[in-house]
Design a protein around this motif. Structure first.
Motif, PDB file in Angstrom:
ATOM      1  N   CYS A  28    -103.457-105.546  15.431  1.00  0.00           N
ATOM      2  CA  CYS A  28    -102.388-104.556  15.549  1.00  0.00           C
ATOM      3  C   CYS A  28    -101.249-105.228  16.307  1.00  0.00           C
ATOM      4  O   CYS A  28    -101.135-105.098  17.523  1.00  0.00           O
ATOM      5  CB  CYS A  28    -102.881-103.319  16.276  1.00  0.00           C
ATOM      6  SG  CYS A  28    -104.304-102.556  15.474  1.00  0.00           S
ATOM      7  N   VAL A  43     -98.676 -96.297  19.939  1.00  0.00           N
ATOM      8  CA  VAL A  43     -99.435 -96.222  18.694  1.00  0.00           C
ATOM      9  C   VAL A  43     -99.515 -97.616  18.101  1.00  0.00           C
ATOM     10  O   VAL A  43     -98.494 -98.304  17.982  1.00  0.00           O
ATOM     11  CB  VAL A  43     -98.749 -95.266  17.690  1.00  0.00           C
ATOM     12  CG1 VAL A  43     -99.497 -95.237  16.363  1.00  0.00           C
ATOM     13  CG2 VAL A  43     -98.644 -93.866  18.266  1.00  0.00           C
ATOM     14  N   ASN A  44    -100.723 -98.051  17.753  1.00  0.00           N
ATOM     15  CA  ASN A  44    -100.875 -99.348  17.084  1.00  0.00           C
ATOM     16  C   ASN A  44    -100.223 -99.300  15.715  1.00  0.00           C
ATOM     17  O   ASN A  44    -100.337 -98.306  14.988  1.00  0.00           O
ATOM     18  CB  ASN A  44    -102.355 -99.707  16.937  1.00  0.00           C
ATOM     19  CG  ASN A  44    -103.006 -99.976  18.284  1.00  0.00           C
ATOM     20  OD1 ASN A  44    -102.404-100.609  19.143  1.00  0.00           O
ATOM     21  ND2 ASN A  44    -104.220 -99.480  18.472  1.00  0.00           N
ATOM     22  N   SER A  48    -103.729 -99.948  11.490  1.00  0.00           N
ATOM     23  CA  SER A  48    -104.620 -98.912  12.031  1.00  0.00           C
ATOM     24  C   SER A  48    -103.927 -97.585  12.320  1.00  0.00           C
ATOM     25  O   SER A  48    -104.491 -96.524  12.072  1.00  0.00           O
ATOM     26  CB  SER A  48    -105.290 -99.430  13.304  1.00  0.00           C
ATOM     27  OG  SER A  48    -104.336 -99.562  14.340  1.00  0.00           O
ATOM     28  N   PHE A  49    -102.720 -97.616  12.916  1.00  0.00           N
ATOM     29  CA  PHE A  49    -101.957 -96.411  13.268  1.00  0.00           C
ATOM     30  C   PHE A  49    -102.713 -95.493  14.229  1.00  0.00           C
ATOM     31  O   PHE A  49    -102.512 -94.286  14.227  1.00  0.00           O
ATOM     32  CB  PHE A  49    -101.558 -95.626  12.011  1.00  0.00           C
ATOM     33  CG  PHE A  49    -100.836 -96.447  10.994  1.00  0.00           C
ATOM     34  CD1 PHE A  49     -99.567 -96.931  11.240  1.00  0.00           C
ATOM     35  CD2 PHE A  49    -101.423 -96.751   9.778  1.00  0.00           C
ATOM     36  CE1 PHE A  49     -98.900 -97.700  10.305  1.00  0.00           C
ATOM     37  CE2 PHE A  49    -100.765 -97.524   8.834  1.00  0.00           C
ATOM     38  CZ  PHE A  49     -99.512 -98.002   9.102  1.00  0.00           C
ATOM     39  N   THR A  50    -103.585 -96.059  15.063  1.00  0.00           N
ATOM     40  CA  THR A  50    -104.310 -95.266  16.057  1.00  0.00           C
ATOM     41  C   THR A  50    -103.605 -95.377  17.398  1.00  0.00           C
ATOM     42  O   THR A  50    -102.861 -96.329  17.643  1.00  0.00           O
ATOM     43  CB  THR A  50    -105.751 -95.773  16.194  1.00  0.00           C
ATOM     44  OG1 THR A  50    -105.715 -97.179  16.491  1.00  0.00           O
ATOM     45  CG2 THR A  50    -106.537 -95.537  14.905  1.00  0.00           C
ATOM     46  N   GLU A  51    -103.863 -94.420  18.282  1.00  0.00           N
ATOM     47  CA  GLU A  51    -103.258 -94.490  19.608  1.00  0.00           C
ATOM     48  C   GLU A  51    -103.862 -95.653  20.380  1.00  0.00           C
ATOM     49  O   GLU A  51    -105.074 -95.850  20.393  1.00  0.00           O
ATOM     50  CB  GLU A  51    -103.455 -93.185  20.364  1.00  0.00           C
ATOM     51  CG  GLU A  51    -102.724 -93.179  21.701  1.00  0.00           C
ATOM     52  CD  GLU A  51    -102.667 -91.810  22.359  1.00  0.00           C
ATOM     53  OE1 GLU A  51    -102.471 -91.767  23.591  1.00  0.00           O
ATOM     54  OE2 GLU A  51    -102.806 -90.802  21.640  1.00  0.00           O
ATOM     55  N   SER A  52    -103.025 -96.424  21.036  1.00  0.00           N
ATOM     56  CA  SER A  52    -103.472 -97.614  21.755  1.00  0.00           C
ATOM     57  C   SER A  52    -104.304 -97.241  22.974  1.00  0.00           C
ATOM     58  O   SER A  52    -103.958 -96.322  23.720  1.00  0.00           O
ATOM     59  CB  SER A  52    -102.256 -98.430  22.197  1.00  0.00           C
ATOM     60  OG  SER A  52    -102.645 -99.447  23.085  1.00  0.00           O
ATOM     61  N   HIS A 422     -97.682 -94.318   6.965  1.00  0.00           N
ATOM     62  CA  HIS A 422     -98.192 -93.408   7.996  1.00  0.00           C
ATOM     63  C   HIS A 422     -97.111 -92.394   8.334  1.00  0.00           C
ATOM     64  O   HIS A 422     -95.915 -92.733   8.383  1.00  0.00           O
ATOM     65  CB  HIS A 422     -98.571 -94.210   9.248  1.00  0.00           C
ATOM     66  CG  HIS A 422     -99.062 -93.361  10.380  1.00  0.00           C
ATOM     67  ND1 HIS A 422    -100.242 -92.650  10.335  1.00  0.00           N
ATOM     68  CD2 HIS A 422     -98.531 -93.096  11.614  1.00  0.00           C
ATOM     69  CE1 HIS A 422    -100.415 -91.996  11.476  1.00  0.00           C
ATOM     70  NE2 HIS A 422     -99.394 -92.250  12.263  1.00  0.00           N
ATOM     71  N   TYR A 424     -96.349 -88.882  11.003  1.00  0.00           N
ATOM     72  CA  TYR A 424     -96.802 -88.022  12.093  1.00  0.00           C
ATOM     73  C   TYR A 424     -95.729 -86.982  12.393  1.00  0.00           C
ATOM     74  O   TYR A 424     -94.545 -87.314  12.541  1.00  0.00           O
ATOM     75  CB  TYR A 424     -97.080 -88.836  13.364  1.00  0.00           C
ATOM     76  CG  TYR A 424     -97.434 -87.956  14.538  1.00  0.00           C
ATOM     77  CD1 TYR A 424     -98.671 -87.319  14.608  1.00  0.00           C
ATOM     78  CD2 TYR A 424     -96.518 -87.739  15.573  1.00  0.00           C
ATOM     79  CE1 TYR A 424     -98.989 -86.490  15.669  1.00  0.00           C
ATOM     80  CE2 TYR A 424     -96.832 -86.916  16.646  1.00  0.00           C
ATOM     81  CZ  TYR A 424     -98.066 -86.283  16.689  1.00  0.00           C
ATOM     82  OH  TYR A 424     -98.370 -85.456  17.738  1.00  0.00           O
ATOM     83  N   GLU A 458    -100.170 -94.330   2.284  1.00  0.00           N
ATOM     84  CA  GLU A 458    -100.998 -93.201   2.692  1.00  0.00           C
ATOM     85  C   GLU A 458    -100.610 -91.950   1.928  1.00  0.00           C
ATOM     86  O   GLU A 458    -101.441 -91.121   1.575  1.00  0.00           O
ATOM     87  CB  GLU A 458    -100.812 -92.975   4.200  1.00  0.00           C
ATOM     88  CG  GLU A 458    -101.537 -91.757   4.745  1.00  0.00           C
ATOM     89  CD  GLU A 458    -101.093 -91.406   6.159  1.00  0.00           C
ATOM     90  OE1 GLU A 458    -100.109 -90.656   6.280  1.00  0.00           O
ATOM     91  OE2 GLU A 458    -101.707 -91.877   7.123  1.00  0.00           O
TER      92      GLU A 458
END
Length: 610
Positions: A28, A43-44, A48-52, A422, A424, A458
């Protein structure tokens, strides 16, 4: 053991730092920082787009200021209680400053100094307030110097990239400090009423562009100097003076060889534009200067240097706006035609250009391969208030942020081929104030070959439905006319081509080439007429030639108008033929051609008796 002070996921135990979280995963490589009523978090990036987990969310609603260092290794924010500085790659708290009212933060280029600014306030008894601009040494945590800086505009001192020089504007002077020693003014550049300056990027020697507004009939001017040679006008590298300027924007190119100056007035005295008046000037460090001739009247919405430093793009003119790439001679290289756009963004490597229409436009983007001048994609990011390229030159973020828009806040990450990777959206009762990529040094991400095929996303690629033009009730059952309010101009390559070899051509050679081509086209036309014979008629070229010349309406005034319109349309047809033959048209001739659609509609209405 001593007490533990927790600061957003980082633990400080006595004077030893413990790392609660691992470093960023290398997969990331480009995180985003997000600030809003939900707090501050990272946010990565792709994939991945997940929270770091390397930066724990600061859930407070009072985060007023955030900043990454230029290389992205350090991150600072003010949460309404303290200013915290962390090393994001090692998840390490470096410093915590007791400055709860800080609203602006900025790192020096080499991460040696953190500048903080708080709103200036006088004491209750009217005496002068305390210094509100602080410069902190990031190695020791000590305050190097405090200044009084009343205005937020241009609050931060400017550093050369190697930090050998730092400068700030103080009362008609630009003060220069050397090697971050702020106790001694090493040099002064004194110009009466100097209101703005910009240091050049890159290596030494550092150059300085300064702006002095005009007064009492004297013109405004921009001058370029090389530090520390400030001994009067004769020592200037270049000087450009101009009228009609209430303020200017000065943009150095990456190689520090030239500055673009957008001069603006607050009010257009002719009443033609709500935006005031703008002119674009080119000033080279070698001493050359020029006014960039823009072939369409109207505001200048945006100007951007290509990272290659030899071209720049301007977006200008009344809507639909034109966009043109110019070279260092201020000659047009490529014209993107007209469209709903007001911004231009080059990718970090300079191989892709995005033209976009944000703000009061519907968010249409045009993504261009600028090496081949080929359109890659046309995605739409509705209601966007922010756009930024990722440092990898492959991804883009668009966002809808408060306070510009307080509904529908959120962000989207795109691939430049038009795919949404992605998306949000914040909850309806929350707001997002800021989103931005972690920076990286040049050269970390290599330039990749341009792709035209959209990458998998996505979300499905939404095809925006074409907007239907309003039709009054009386015309709704009648056939739709083909005429448009604006005829969009198509893109065109402005580079002169001689014998298929793309090389610089002198103005004389170009003029002779156009004359030769025009003569050749005229001869071919004459031959074609001779072969057709008197009995044959040429294929119709436009509506004018399809109309019957002898037709009359019975009204002498209307017939006179029709005759004049046909005369104008014939002249326009001749101008179009000259342009097709390679002749360079004058500005008023181009404007005549742009009126063709309106004249055709007027002629059609007169002949139908509307």
């Amino acid at each position: 053991m001593g007490s533990t002070v927790r600061v957003s996921g980082f633990h400080k135990l006595e004077d030893h730092l413990l790392w609660q979280f691992p470093a960023f995963e290398m997969s990331c490589l480009f995180p985003l920082a997000v600030r809003g009523s939900e707090g501050l978090y990272m946010v990565n990036g792709p994939p991945s787009f997940t929270e770091s987990v390397a930066f724990q969310r600061d859930s407070g609603k009072n985060c007023k200021a955030v900043a990454f260092s230029k290389d992205g290794s350090l991150f600072a924010w003010c949460n309404g209680e303290k200013v915290n500085v962390v090393n994001v790659t090692r998840a390490e708290l470096l410093h915590s400053f007791d400055l709860p009212k800080t609203v602006c933060l900025e790192f020096s280029p080499k991460n040696n100094v953190l500048a903080t600014w708080q709103a200036y306030a006088t004491a209750k008894d009217g005496t002068a307030g305390v210094p509100n601009l602080q410069l902190h040494d990031l190695r020791t945590g000590k305050c190097l110097k405090s200044f009084v800086q009343k205005k937020m505009q241009n609050w931060c001192p400017c550093w050369a990239d190697d930090e050998s020089i730092c400068a700030r504007n103080v009362n008609n002077e630009v003060h220069f400090f050397e090697n971050n020693n702020f106790n001694t003014i090493a040099n002064k550049l004194h110009l009466q009423k100097v209101s703005d300056f910009v240091l050049s990027p890159g290596a030494q020697p550092t150059k300085v562009a300064v702006y002095v507004p005009g007064s009492k009939g004297a013109p405004s001017f921009v001058r370029l100097y090389q530090y520390p040679n400030f001994g009067g006008p004769q020592s200037a590298l270049a000087n450009k003076s101009f009228f009609k300027a209430d303020k200017v924007t000065m943009l150095w190119n990456k190689k520090a060889t030239a500055v673009l100056v957008v001069a603006s007035t607050e009010v257009d005295k002719s009443g033609a534009s709500y935006y005031g008046e703008q002119t674009l000037h080119y000033v080279a460090a070698s001493g050359e200067s020029a006014v960039v001739q823009l072939p369409k009247n109207g505001p200048i919405y945006d100007v951007a240097w290509s990272p290659n430093s030899v071209e720049f793009c301007a977006v200008y003119g009344f809507m639909p706006a034109k966009a043109t790439v110019f070279n260092l001679k201020c000659d047009p290289v490529f014209d993107f035609g007209t469209g709903p756009r007001n911004a231009a963004y080059y990718s970090p490597h300079g191989h892709i250009l995005v033209l976009a229409g944000f703000g009061n436009l519907r968010g249409q983007m045009e993504v261009w391969d600028v090496k081949n001048y080929k359109l890659i994609s046309k995605p739409v990011a509705s209601d966007s208030t922010y756009f930024a390229w990722c440092p990898d030159g492959e991804h883009i973020v668009t966002a809808t942020c408060a306070p510009r828009l307080r509904v529908g806040n959120g962000y989207k990450i795109w691939h430049y081929t038009g795919s949404v990777l992605h998306s949000y959206e914040v909850p309806a009762d929350e707001e997002m104030w800021q989103v931005f990529w972690q920076p990286f040094q040049d050269g970390v991400f290599p330039e990749r070959a341009v792709r035209y095929q959209a990458v998998p996303g996505e979300l499905p690629r939404a095809q925006p439905s074409p907007a239907q033009a309003y039709r009054p009730p009386a015309l709704r059952n009648r056939p739709v006319s083909s005429s448009k309010l604006h005829e969009d101009e198509p893109p065109q390559n402005m580079k002169p081509q001689l014998g298929g070899i793309d090389k610089p051509v002198s103005k004389t050679a170009l003029k002779n080439q156009r004359k030769h081509e025009a003569k050749k086209a005229a001869k071919q036309e004459a031959k074609a007429d001779a072969h057709q014979g008197p009995a044959q008629v040429r294929a119709p070229q436009n509506i004018l030639q399809n109309t019957v010349p002898a037709m009359t309406t019975g009204d002498p005034e209307v017939d006179k108008k029709i005759k004049n319109l046909k005369k104008k349309l014939k002249a326009i047809e001749q101008l179009k033929e000259q342009a097709a033959a390679g002749k360079q048209l004058e500005k008023n001739q181009v404007e005549k051609i742009q009126k063709e659609a309106a004249l055709l509609k007027e002629l059609e209405d007169l002949e139908l008796g509307v």
